[in-house]
Motif scaffolding. Structure first.
Motif, PDB file in Angstrom:
ATOM      1  N   GLU A  72      37.875  22.791  35.311  1.00 60.25           N
ATOM      2  CA  GLU A  72      38.674  23.909  34.789  1.00 60.25           C
ATOM      3  C   GLU A  72      39.754  24.314  35.786  1.00 60.25           C
ATOM      4  O   GLU A  72      40.902  24.599  35.400  1.00 60.25           O
ATOM      5  CB  GLU A  72      37.765  25.103  34.486  1.00 60.25           C
ATOM      6  N   SER A 132      43.829  23.992  35.290  1.00 59.06           N
ATOM      7  CA  SER A 132      44.651  25.191  35.415  1.00 59.06           C
ATOM      8  C   SER A 132      45.814  24.953  36.371  1.00 59.06           C
ATOM      9  O   SER A 132      46.963  25.323  36.095  1.00 59.06           O
ATOM     10  CB  SER A 132      43.792  26.365  35.902  1.00 59.06           C
ATOM     11  N   VAL A 182      38.907  31.102  37.926  1.00 59.45           N
ATOM     12  CA  VAL A 182      37.899  30.113  37.534  1.00 59.45           C
ATOM     13  C   VAL A 182      36.652  30.381  38.374  1.00 59.45           C
ATOM     14  O   VAL A 182      36.724  30.431  39.609  1.00 59.45           O
ATOM     15  CB  VAL A 182      38.398  28.677  37.769  1.00 59.45           C
TER      16      VAL A 182
END
Length: 748
Positions: free
Chosen positions: A55, A59, A234
C-alpha cells in the motif's frame, strides 16, 4: 544476586505477547518491479511483500505525500526504499533522485550499510553526505551524485546557505524522506519544519515527501505540520513479529535505581544482552555506576552530550558482545544497529506508550524471544499503573506535537532564509511568525528593510548564523569545561544547564564524577572539577520559578468550567540551593544546602495558564498547599496524556488558584499546546491519582516530585482532592481569567 531482592522486589504483572506475520501482499514477481530490483529482493530473502508495504509503495508511486506508520523492525525501510529504486531505475541519469534525512549522523551511516546490503552494487547506489564527509570527497559526490543521498536536517539547514554542493544536489530533488519521523517533535521538530519550508522555496518544484515512523497517535496531523502538505497514512503492525514477555516490577522499599541496576545485572548474569533506558542523562550515569560498583557487571553509558566517537564506540562494543549491556537515554530508541538484544529494562514508564513500543521493540528481534521489564517506584504515574497494570497496555497512542510559532526557532531560519535567497519579500512569505522574526532581525541590525523587502546585512548575518549550525534545540548551549585541563567535556542546553551545573552540583560524565565550581550564564560556560570516582553522591537543585509576563494566544473554558489559556510567556528560574542524595540509599535527600548567591535565568516559552477557585475557609498557606499539589499531579498526568518526558514541563502555582504549566524548551515545544487541547483527560487522571492514594496527606506515590523546586514542601493531597472533587463532581464555578490577578509567593 537474585536473593538480595527476594521478598523486596515484586513482579506486579506479566504478560506474554506473540505476534504473527503481518497480512501478506503480492509476490514480488507479480508487483511489476524491474527485473534488477526483483533479483536484489530475492537475494535478500524477500519473495513476498506485506500488505502495508505494498500500500505504501503504490501510494508513493502514484505521487501522494505518504506517511508510513509501523513498529520497530517491521519492514518500513523496504516500504519507502522500493519505490525510490523503481523511480531511479526508470530515470538512471537523474541524480540524486531522493534525499533521505535521518535525525543523527550515526543513524545515517548505519542505514547506509543496510542500503548497501539491499542495493548491492547494481545501477542504483547511495552515499552519505554530512559534516563527517571528508572535504576531498564532497566535490566528487556533488559532481557525480548518487541516486539516493543520505544526510541529516542540520546539514541541509547550513548547506542551503553555505554549501554550493548541497544547493546543486537538492535543487532538482524529486523525493525527500524523513525516517524516524516521530523524533521530529518539540523544538527540534519546529526546526525541521522550518528547514523543509526553506527547501520547498529553494527547489524548482515541490518534492514528494515521505515520512516513516514508529507508532504515533496523530500521523496525519504531524505529517502535514512537518511537510506543509496533505498526506496519506499507511499503517503497519505496531509490534514486530515474534514472542515477547512484558514484566512490571515494583521496587518495594528500595530505590528505583538500585532495583533497575539489580534487574539488569541478573539478566546479564543469565547470559542475556541488556539495554537499560532512563529519561535523564545523569540517572543513566548513576545506574551504570551502581551496576559496576555493586553488581560487578560491565555496563556502558550512551547518551546525548557525549562526543560522537564515544557513542559509536559504545554501540560497537554492545553489537560485538564486548560488554554486558548499555544504559541509555532515548538516544538508542532509534534504529541504530546494535546487534541482537535479549532484554530491555526501562527505569520508569516511558513518556508515552509509543515510546514503550519503540524501546521494547529493540529486544528479541531476529527470531529471538524478547524480555521487556519496566520498573515501577514511588511515583504518581507508577502507582497508578501498579493499581491498573492491564490499562497500561491498552492505553491510546498519544499524539506528538511541535510549536510552529516558536520565535527562537523562526529567528534562526528567517536569518538563514535571507542568506539563502539574498532577500525576502513580505508577499512571498506566509505566517505572522516569519514576519515577526524578520522584523526582529532588522531591530538587531542583522537585516534591513526597503519597502516590502528584507535584505541581510551579509557579514554580521553570516557570523550570527554560524552560532546556530546545530538545530538540536531552541536554547543556548553551555560548554562544560574541566577546570584542570581546560578541555570541553560536554554541553548542556539552557535552562536545564543551571539546574544541572549550579555551583556545587554533582555532575556525572562517562562514569566520572565532577563537581561544578560555577556557571557563567552570560558567557555560556560552566566549570567543573574531578571528584574521586567512588564519590557516592548526586544532587538536585532547589529553585523557584516565576511568571514574569504573558501574552494569551488562545483561550477556552474546559468542560468542567476551568478557565484555560495558551500563552506566550516569560519565565524566570532562580536556583537557590540543592539537595544531596546518597546513590545507594533511598530517593530522599540526605541534606540540603543553600547558595550564597542564587543563579538566575530568564527565557521565553509557551505555557498553559489555568485557574481554580480559592477556598474561603482556608488561609493563604492552605490554599497554596492544594494548588501546588494539583500542579505536581497535572504535570505527572502529562506523561501518558501528552507524552512528556521527565523535566520537559515545569510548573508554577500561586495561592490565588492560578497555575502555570510551561514548556521547558526555549520558545516552546508544543507540549503546553497539547495539554491545552487535552486538559480534561489530564485533569481526570490527576484526580484518579490523588484520590486513590492511601497516604495521609502526600507521598511520592501521589503528589511528590523529584523535580520539585522546594523539595516537596507546601503540599496537601487531601486539599487537592477537595478542590478537584468540587470541580469534577459539583461543578463549582470559577471566576476570573488565569493569572490576571495572581498573588502570593510562587511555588515551583
Amino acid at each position: 544476586m537474585a536473593e538480595r531482592f527476594h521478598g523486596v522486589v515484586r513482579i506486579v504483572y506479566s504478560r506474554r505477547e506473540e505476534v504473527g506475520e503481518p497480512e501478506k501482499g503480492p509476490y514480488i514477481g507479480e508487483a511489476g518491479f524491474p527485473k534488477q530490483l526483483v533479483d536484489a529482493l530475492k537475494k535478500r530473502g524477500i519473495h513476498r511483500l506485506y500488505k502495508f508495504q505494498w500500500e505504501a509503495i503504490k501510494s508513493i508511486l502514484d505521487g501522494y505525500h505518504t506517511v508510513i506508520v509501523s513498529g520497530t523492525g517491521t519492514g518500513k525501510t523496504e516500504a519507502f526504499l522500493i519505490p525510490l529504486i523503481v523511480k531511479s531505475l526508470e530515470e538512471p541519469g537523474r541524480k540524486p533522485k531522493a534525499l533521505l534525512l535521518y535525525p543523527t549522523k550515526a543513524l545515517a551511516r548505519d542505514q547506509l550499510g543496510r542500503l548497501h546490503e539491499f542495493l548491492g552494487y547494481g545501477p542504483v547506489y547511495a552515499t552519505v553526505y554530512d559534516g563527517d564527509t571528508p572535504r576531498k570527497d564532497r566535490r566528487r559526490i556533488a559532481l557525480n551524485p548518487p541516486h539516493i543521498l543520505i544526510s541529516n536536517p542540520d546539514m541541509i539547514h547550513v548547506g542551503l546557505v553555505l554549501s554550493p554542493y548541497i544547493r546543486r544536489m537538492i535543487r532538482n530533488i524529486d523525493y525527500i524522506v524523513l525516517d524516524e519521523m516521530h523524533v521530529y517533535e518539540g523544538a527540534f521538530g519546529a526546526h525541521v519544519r522550518a528547514v523543509i519550508e526553506r527547501v520547498k522555496r529553494f527547489c524548482k518544484k515541490t518534492p514528494l515527501f515521505i515520512g516513516s515512523s514508529a507508532t504515533i497517535g496523530n500521523p496525519e496531523r504531524h505529517g502535514e505540520t512537518l511537510f506543509g502538505e496533505r498526506v496519506r497514512v499507511v499503517y503497519g503492525p505496531i509490534w514486530r513479529r515474534g514472542v515477547a514477555y512484558h514484566v512490571m516490577v515494583s521496587t518495594g522499599y528500595l530505590s528505583r535505581w538500585t532495583v533497575v541496576s539489580g534487574v539488569a545485572s541478573i539478566l546479564a548474569e543469565q547470559g542475556l544482552r541488556v539495554l537499560v533506558f532512563t529519561d535523564s542523562q545523569q540517572m543513566a550515569e548513576v545506574v551504570a555506576r551502581i551496576i559496576r560498583r555493586s553488581f560487578g557487571r560491565e555496563f556502558l553509558v550512551h547518551r546525548a552530550g557525549l562526543p560522537p566517537d564515544e557513542r559509536r564506540a559504545v554501540e560497537l562494543k554492545l553489537s560485538r558482545g564486548e560488554v554486558d549491556g548499555v544504559v541509555a537515554t532515548p538516544t538508542l530508541e532509534l534504529g541504530i544497529d546494535i546487534g541482537y538484544l535479549d532484554a530491555v529494562v526501562m527505569a520508569s514508564p516511558p513518556p508515552s506508550y509509543a515510546k514503550y513500543l519503540q524501546r521494547g521493540g529493540r529486544a528479541g528481534r531476529r527470531g529471538r524471544i524478547g524480555y521487556v521489564f519496566m520498573v515501577l517506584s514511588e511515583d504518581p504515574i507508577d502507582s497508578y499503573y501498579e493499581r491498573n497494570p492491564e490499562e497500561y497496555y491498552r492505553q491510546e497512542i498519544p499524539p506528538v506535537y511541535l510549536e510552529p510559532g516558536n520565535e527562537d526557532v523562526l529567528r534562526v531560519h528567517a536569518l538563514a532564509l535571507l542568506l539563502q535567497q539574498g532577500m525576502v519579500s513580505v508577499k512571498s512569505i506566509k505566517g505572522r511568525g516569519w514576519i515577526s522574526a524578520l522584523e526582529e532581525l532588522v531591530n538587531e541590525g542583522l537585516a534591513v528593510k526597503t519597502g516590502y523587502t528584507y535584505f541581510p546585512v551579509w557579514k554580521v548575518a553570516r557570523r550570527e548564523l554560524l552560532k546556530y549550525r546545530s538545530i538540536r534545540g531552541a536554547g543556548p548551549q553551555v560548554s562544560i569545561v574541566d577546570r584542570s585541563s581546560n578541555v570541553v567535556i560536554g554541553y548542556r542546553e539552557l535552562p536545564m544547564a543551571i539546574l544541572d551545573l549550579h555551583p556545587y552540583a554533582i555532575y556525572l560524565h562517562s562514569g566520572r564524577v565532577y563537581q561544578s565550581t560555577g556557571i557563567d550564564v552570560d558567557r555560556r560556560v560552566a566549570y567543573v572539577e574531578r571528584l574521586p570516582d567512588e564519590t557516592p553522591l548526586y544532587t538536585r537543585p532547589l529553585y523557584t520559578t516565576d511568571l514574569i509576563e504573558y501574552d494569551v494566544l488562545m483561550d477556552r473554558v474546559s468542560s468542567r468550567g476551568v478557565p484555560l489559556a495558551y500563552a506566550r510567556v516569560k519565565i524566570s528560574v532562580i536556583v537557590e540551593g540543592y539537595a544531596v542524595y546518597t546513590m545507594f540509599e533511598s530517593e530522599r535527600p540526605s541534606s540540603t544546602e543553600y547558595l550564597s548567591e542564587p543563579v538566575v535565568y530568564t527565557y521565553s516559552t509557551r505555557a498553559l495558564l489555568l485557574k481554580y477557585p480559592v477556598n474561603s475557609e482556608w488561609d493563604l498557606m492552605e490554599n497554596a498547599e492544594a494548588f501546588h499539589a494539583i500542579e505536581h499531579t497535572l504535570i505527572s498526568a502529562t506523561h501518558p496524556v501528552c507524552g512528556a518526558s521527565l523535566g520537559e514541563m515545569g510548573g508554577i502555582s500561586y495561592p490565588s488558584g492560578d497555575i502555570v504549566l510551561y514548556d521547558g524548551a526555549h520558545g516552546g515545544s508544543g507540549l503546553a499546546r497539547l495539554l491545552y487541547e487535552r486538559f480534561e483527560k489530564a485533569e481526570e487522571l490527576a484526580y484518579n491519582i490523588i484520590s486513590n492514594c492511601k497516604c495521609f496527606d502526600g507521598c511520592p506515590r501521589c503528589i511528590y516530585s523529584p523535580y520539585c523546586g522546594n523539595n516537596n514542601k507546601v503540599l496537601s493531597r487531601r486539599k487537592a482532592v477537595k478542590v478537584l472533587y468540587n470541580i469534577l463532581y459539583r461543578r463549582q464555578a470559577v471566576y476570573g481569567k488565569p493569572c490576571e490577578k495572581r498573588h502570593g509567593k510562587p511555588i515551583a
